[in-house]
Scaffold this motif. Structure first.
Motif, mmCIF file in Angstrom:
data_model
loop_
_atom_site.group_PDB
_atom_site.id
_atom_site.type_symbol
_atom_site.label_atom_id
_atom_site.label_comp_id
_atom_site.label_asym_id
_atom_site.label_seq_id
_atom_site.Cartn_x
_atom_site.Cartn_y
_atom_site.Cartn_z
ATOM 1 N N ASP A 75 -4.493 -6.046 4.887
ATOM 2 C CA ASP A 75 -3.546 -6.134 3.783
ATOM 3 C C ASP A 75 -2.913 -7.508 3.679
ATOM 4 O OD1 ASP A 75 -4.050 -3.541 3.092
ATOM 5 O OD2 ASP A 75 -2.272 -2.710 4.081
ATOM 6 N N GLU A 76 -2.665 -8.120 4.816
ATOM 7 C CA GLU A 76 -1.989 -9.423 4.789
ATOM 8 C C GLU A 76 -2.867 -10.476 4.147
ATOM 9 O OE1 GLU A 76 1.270 -11.725 5.162
ATOM 10 O OE2 GLU A 76 1.130 -9.611 5.724
ATOM 11 N N SER A 77 -4.138 -10.531 4.577
ATOM 12 C CA SER A 77 -5.041 -11.529 3.977
ATOM 13 C C SER A 77 -5.318 -11.207 2.518
ATOM 14 C CB SER A 77 -6.357 -11.590 4.769
ATOM 15 O OG SER A 77 -7.009 -10.325 4.745
ATOM 16 N N CYS A 78 -5.330 -9.905 2.169
ATOM 17 C CA CYS A 78 -5.521 -9.495 0.756
ATOM 18 C C CYS A 78 -4.353 -9.976 -0.075
ATOM 19 C CB CYS A 78 -5.659 -7.980 0.684
ATOM 20 S SG CYS A 78 -5.748 -7.344 -1.009
ATOM 21 N N ARG A 79 -3.131 -9.810 0.455
ATOM 22 C CA ARG A 79 -1.934 -10.242 -0.261
ATOM 23 C C ARG A 79 -1.932 -11.756 -0.437
ATOM 24 N NH1 ARG A 79 1.358 -8.528 3.084
ATOM 25 N NH2 ARG A 79 1.546 -6.410 2.281
ATOM 26 N N ASP A 80 -2.342 -12.460 0.593
ATOM 27 C CA ASP A 80 -2.362 -13.925 0.520
ATOM 28 C C ASP A 80 -3.362 -14.405 -0.544
ATOM 29 O OD1 ASP A 80 -0.497 -13.969 2.504
ATOM 30 O OD2 ASP A 80 -1.961 -14.320 4.131
ATOM 31 N N ALA A 81 -4.522 -13.750 -0.573
ATOM 32 C CA ALA A 81 -5.540 -14.153 -1.560
ATOM 33 C C ALA A 81 -5.045 -13.906 -2.979
ATOM 34 C CB ALA A 81 -6.843 -13.403 -1.310
ATOM 35 N N LEU A 82 -4.407 -12.749 -3.204
ATOM 36 C CA LEU A 82 -3.899 -12.442 -4.532
ATOM 37 C C LEU A 82 -2.786 -13.392 -4.932
ATOM 38 C CD1 LEU A 82 -3.847 -8.543 -4.305
ATOM 39 C CD2 LEU A 82 -5.360 -9.936 -5.711
ATOM 40 N N ALA A 83 -1.915 -13.709 -3.965
ATOM 41 C CA ALA A 83 -0.843 -14.662 -4.252
ATOM 42 C C ALA A 83 -1.418 -16.030 -4.578
ATOM 43 C CB ALA A 83 0.113 -14.732 -3.070
ATOM 44 N N ALA A 84 -2.476 -16.436 -3.851
ATOM 45 C CA ALA A 84 -3.099 -17.735 -4.119
ATOM 46 C C ALA A 84 -3.731 -17.771 -5.509
ATOM 47 C CB ALA A 84 -4.148 -18.028 -3.042
ATOM 48 N N ALA A 85 -4.161 -16.587 -5.974
ATOM 49 C CA ALA A 85 -4.762 -16.520 -7.316
ATOM 50 C C ALA A 85 -3.717 -16.502 -8.413
ATOM 51 C CB ALA A 85 -5.646 -15.288 -7.424
ATOM 52 N N GLY A 86 -2.420 -16.394 -8.046
ATOM 53 C CA GLY A 86 -1.364 -16.448 -9.045
ATOM 54 C C GLY A 86 -0.755 -15.119 -9.361
ATOM 55 N N PHE A 87 -1.133 -14.060 -8.621
ATOM 56 C CA PHE A 87 -0.544 -12.748 -8.857
ATOM 57 C C PHE A 87 0.797 -12.650 -8.140
ATOM 58 C CE2 PHE A 87 -5.045 -11.983 -9.553
ATOM 59 C CZ PHE A 87 -5.048 -11.162 -10.665
ATOM 60 N N GLU A 88 1.786 -12.033 -8.805
ATOM 61 C CA GLU A 88 3.061 -11.760 -8.160
ATOM 62 C C GLU A 88 2.968 -10.428 -7.428
ATOM 63 O OE1 GLU A 88 6.159 -11.823 -11.000
ATOM 64 O OE2 GLU A 88 5.827 -13.909 -11.589
ATOM 65 N N THR A 89 3.483 -10.340 -6.206
ATOM 66 C CA THR A 89 3.346 -9.139 -5.378
ATOM 67 C C THR A 89 4.697 -8.669 -4.906
ATOM 68 O OG1 THR A 89 3.128 -10.381 -3.322
ATOM 69 C CG2 THR A 89 1.114 -9.971 -4.590
ATOM 70 N N SER A 90 4.796 -7.409 -4.469
ATOM 71 C CA SER A 90 5.974 -6.821 -3.820
ATOM 72 C C SER A 90 5.494 -5.857 -2.754
ATOM 73 C CB SER A 90 6.868 -6.112 -4.833
ATOM 74 O OG SER A 90 6.229 -4.932 -5.288
ATOM 75 N N SER A 91 6.390 -5.273 -2.025
ATOM 76 C CA SER A 91 6.024 -4.375 -0.933
ATOM 77 C C SER A 91 6.075 -2.919 -1.330
ATOM 78 C CB SER A 91 6.962 -4.600 0.261
ATOM 79 O OG SER A 91 8.308 -4.385 -0.146
ATOM 80 N N ASP A 92 6.165 -2.647 -2.640
ATOM 81 C CA ASP A 92 6.242 -1.263 -3.100
ATOM 82 C C ASP A 92 4.869 -0.609 -2.941
ATOM 83 O OD1 ASP A 92 6.465 1.128 -4.446
ATOM 84 O OD2 ASP A 92 7.826 0.284 -5.955
ATOM 85 N N SER A 93 4.731 0.255 -1.956
ATOM 86 C CA SER A 93 3.428 0.850 -1.649
ATOM 87 C C SER A 93 2.946 1.780 -2.754
ATOM 88 C CB SER A 93 3.506 1.612 -0.320
ATOM 89 O OG SER A 93 4.476 2.652 -0.416
ATOM 90 N N GLN A 94 3.886 2.429 -3.429
ATOM 91 C CA GLN A 94 3.492 3.344 -4.505
ATOM 92 C C GLN A 94 2.841 2.574 -5.644
ATOM 93 O OE1 GLN A 94 3.594 6.721 -4.540
ATOM 94 N NE2 GLN A 94 2.481 6.533 -6.483
ATOM 95 N N GLN A 95 3.447 1.417 -6.005
ATOM 96 C CA GLN A 95 2.859 0.597 -7.070
ATOM 97 C C GLN A 95 1.523 0.032 -6.616
ATOM 98 O OE1 GLN A 95 5.693 -2.320 -8.259
ATOM 99 N NE2 GLN A 95 7.056 -0.822 -9.241
ATOM 100 N N ARG A 96 1.426 -0.264 -5.327
ATOM 101 C CA ARG A 96 0.157 -0.790 -4.819
ATOM 102 C C ARG A 96 -0.945 0.257 -4.960
ATOM 103 N NH1 ARG A 96 1.774 -2.051 -0.133
ATOM 104 N NH2 ARG A 96 1.093 -0.203 0.994
ATOM 105 N N THR A 97 -0.613 1.519 -4.779
ATOM 106 C CA THR A 97 -1.608 2.586 -4.893
ATOM 107 C C THR A 97 -2.122 2.704 -6.327
ATOM 108 O OG1 THR A 97 -0.513 3.779 -3.116
ATOM 109 C CG2 THR A 97 -2.017 5.044 -4.505
#
Length: 673
Positions: A75-97
């Motif tokens: 998950d950490e490397s996935c989050r980093d890749a998405l952030a590098a691509a310009g996506f904004e992220t949060s830790s809300d697991s429900q939204q992640r699902t």
């Protein structure tokens, strides 16, 4: 983890962040190996901007999160890749699902082709059994499914199933009379229009409709929306020709933008532009009606004038030939085959161009330029006719008739490009009168039995001439047995109803009709010559034309041209008297021959009675069974020729002398009775 809408070039940036190296770029997609490692090297497509992906090998796909999840170590490397691509992220697991939703391949391909999955499904799109792309049903002329059309990737233009016939793409329903339907090229443009609300849109398999499908659109109003290139617009005109007589009406829309030689913008290209939907809607709303040849109809503009304005208008007839031909009114010269139509047209053209009396009778106010386009007679016959007529009018054929033009080429009045060429010809030479001889060679493919087709063709031709200030004259044939329906004889004057085909007599505003009044004698023509017109001029004439004998040494053919006009009733009375005198002479000659034969018969009879004092008239008449008049004529002729003499005898029991006839010669012949 929640994400905002993807940033620009999200797919490209995500691939770089994950070190996913595509094999190549295909339009809006990057092609490379599948994150599921299904064994193919380029079946997976990743959208450059939207970061949506789909593998055409294993049939799996999804959004940016699933793509990053499959290519990351956690998950950490996935989050980093998405952030590098310009996506904004949060830790809300429900939204992640919620981001783990996968993409349907039909929706994916529809989106890549500029439309919606719902529109593709309306045209029957289904996933292929092997999972490689989607397939649309194709329908044949009977309205039943006959083939299929496959679309395997966003870059694939699609193709028909091999060995199967091409057909139409229907949106789950067929056209019905009275409905309005739209025609575009291909199922993708059809789906694009369907997604805009044009639910009655049919996709063609090429840029025009084949004739075998026309019956499916009987009584339907059609709007064709071609691509913005020359082949597609030409195909739209072909579609109009095919649907003539089937569809209730037909219009052609023009998409915005320049007309390209090929591969021009289609509906989906316009929709990708800013304000694209409004531009497509406007193009369809302003679609222009076309005729049966696919040519745009002129936009009607009507002007009204009042009764007083009509009264005050300065409108005058402009005579080209006084009491025969008036300017700006179409004219037809009609007659049977070999009735001097072409020769009369040459006479007319020379008379108008040189201001000589037409047929040495009708006055011509001024010189005008005339062109005769003749496709029947041949140049040699036309040259001979031209020389003879010039000579008869005292003209030098090498100098004087400079305003007379001739051509052996005839235009096709059913083709707009030919009409445009004639318009340029009229303007270039400043023509006042244009003569086409004959009409049946200039009518092209127009159906002479169709009043509508002939009317439309003739109207277009005359409109072209009116725009250039030229008067149109057409030479035309009559039916083979004119006057049959009205019980007129073949040598009676013609009427307009005798013209062959539909619409000719109704269209012309003035006419000259020719046919033979008397049987043809070599070099001599006795013709009925009928003149009439809407302006009110009307007259019937007898036209005598003497062309002399065939003399190649003089003019290269016939030796002269001499015409004489006389009122038709006067000529008929002259003919009646001449025929009466001819019959009387025939009767007199026949009577003289019969009387001479009868005289010889009486002479033979008298020769049988040489010893008698003579034979009486009654005795001879009874013996020969003749009447009194016949007997008297023969007796009188014999007396005049001194074959016998008349004497008188006194019969027994009678006191008065009895006249008898006795041969003057004493020679006797053998008895005949």
């Amino acid at each position: 983890m929640a994400f905002s809408p993807p940033p620009a070039n999200a797919g490209q940036r995500l691939a770089e962040a994950l070190s996913w190296k595509p094999k190549r770029r295909e339009g809006h997609n990057l092609a490379g190996t599948c994150p599921h490692a299904c064994g193919t090297s380029d079946a997976c497509k990743l959208h450059i901007d939207k970061a949506l992906w789909y593998c055409f090998s294993c049939g799996k796909g999804g959004g940016s999160y699933t793509f990053a999840k499959l290519l990351s170590w956690g998950d950490e490397s996935c989050r980093d890749a998405l952030a590098a691509a310009g996506f904004e992220t949060s830790s809300d697991s429900q939204q992640r699902t919620n981001l783990l939703d996968t993409v349907d391949p039909i929706d994916f391909l529809a989106h890549a082709k500029g439309t919606t999955g719902e529109a593709f499904r309306a045209y029957g799109a289904v996933l292929q059994k092997d999972g490689h792309g989607i397939k649309f049903p194709v329908y044949g002329p009977d309205g039943e499914r006959c083939s299929g059309f496959t679309l395997n990737s966003p870059q694939d233009k699609g193709k028909n199933l091999r060995g199967m016939p091409a057909g139409l793409f229907w949106p789950g329903q067929r056209a019905k009379p009275g409905e309005t339907w739209y025609m575009v090229e291909g199922v993708k443009d059809a789906a694009a229009l369907w997604s805009l609300g044009y639910l009655n849109t049919v996709g063609l398999n090429t840029n025009h409709l084949a004739a075998k499908f026309c019956h499916l659109f009987q009584g339907v109003d059609i709007i064709v929306v071609p691509d913005r290139d020359e082949p597609s617009e030409k195909g739209a005109k072909t579609t109009a020709k095919m649907l003539a007589g089937h569809s209730r009406s037909l219009r052609i829309a023009q998409l915005p933008g320049p007309l390209a030689p090929s591969h021009g913008d289609d509906v989906r290209d316009i929709l990708r532009l800013a304000g694209g939907r409004e531009m497509v809607d406007r193009a369809i709303r302003l679609a222009r009606p076309v005729d049966s040849h696919g040519e745009f109809l002129e936009q009607p503009e009507f002007e009204l004038i009042s009764g007083p304005q009509l009264h005050a208008a300065d409108v005058k007839l402009d005579p080209i030939i006084d009491r025969v031909l008036y300017a700006q009114q179409p004219c037809v010269i009609g007659g049977p085959s070999k009735s001097l139509k072409t020769s009369l047209l040459v006479e007319m053209a020379i008379s108008i161009s040189c201001r000589r009396k037409f047929l040495d009778h009708f006055w011509i106010p001024e010189k005008r330029k005339v062109a005769l386009l003749s496709g029947e007679s041949g140049l040699a016959a036309l040259q001979n006719c031209y020389r003879r007529i010039c000579h008869s009018k005292g003209l030098d054929p090498a100098v004087d008739a400079a305003g007379f033009f001739l051509s052996e080429s005839l235009p096709r009045l059913d083709r707009k490009d030919h009409l445009d060429a004639i318009g340029r010809l009229i303007a270039a030479h400043g023509l006042d009168v244009l003569i086409l001889d004959p009409l049946y060679l200039a009518a092209g493919e127009a159906n002479s039995a169709s009043l509508n087709e002939m009317g439309a063709m003739l109207r277009s031709a005359n409109s072209m001439c009116l725009k250039t200030g030229c008067t149109l004259i057409l030479a035309h044939h009559t039916i083979k047995r004119p006057g049959l329906l009205s019980n007129r004889g073949s040598q009676e004057p013609l009427e307009r109803e005798d013209l062959h085909g539909s619409g000719i007599g109704e269209w012309c505003r003035q006419w000259i009709l020719l046919n033979r009044r008397l049987p043809y004698h070599p070099g001599l023509h006795e013709m009925n010559f009928v003149i009439g017109g809407s302006a009110g001029h009307s007259s019937h004439w007898s036209l005598s034309v003497d062309e002399g004998e065939f003399s190649p040494e003089k003019f290269g053919g016939l030796e002269k041209w001499s015409t004489k006009l006389s009122p038709l009733e006067e000529a008929k009375e002259f003919d009646r008297i001449a025929k009466s005198q001819e019959r009387a002479a025939d009767r007199k000659e026949k009577t003289a021959i019969t009387t001479a034969e009868d005289t010889a018969t009486i002479q033979d009879y008298l020769s049988q009675t040489p010893n008698l004092p003579g034979c009486g008239k009654r005795e001879i008449r009874l013996a020969l069974h003749w009447g009194d008049h016949r007997m008297s004529r023969a007796i009188d002729l014999g007396l005049a020729q001194m074959l016998w003499c008349e004497t008188a005898i006194i019969k027994p029991n009678r006191k008065t002398p009895y006249p008898v006839y006795k041969l003057i010669s004493s020679n006797t012949q053998q008895p005949l009775f």
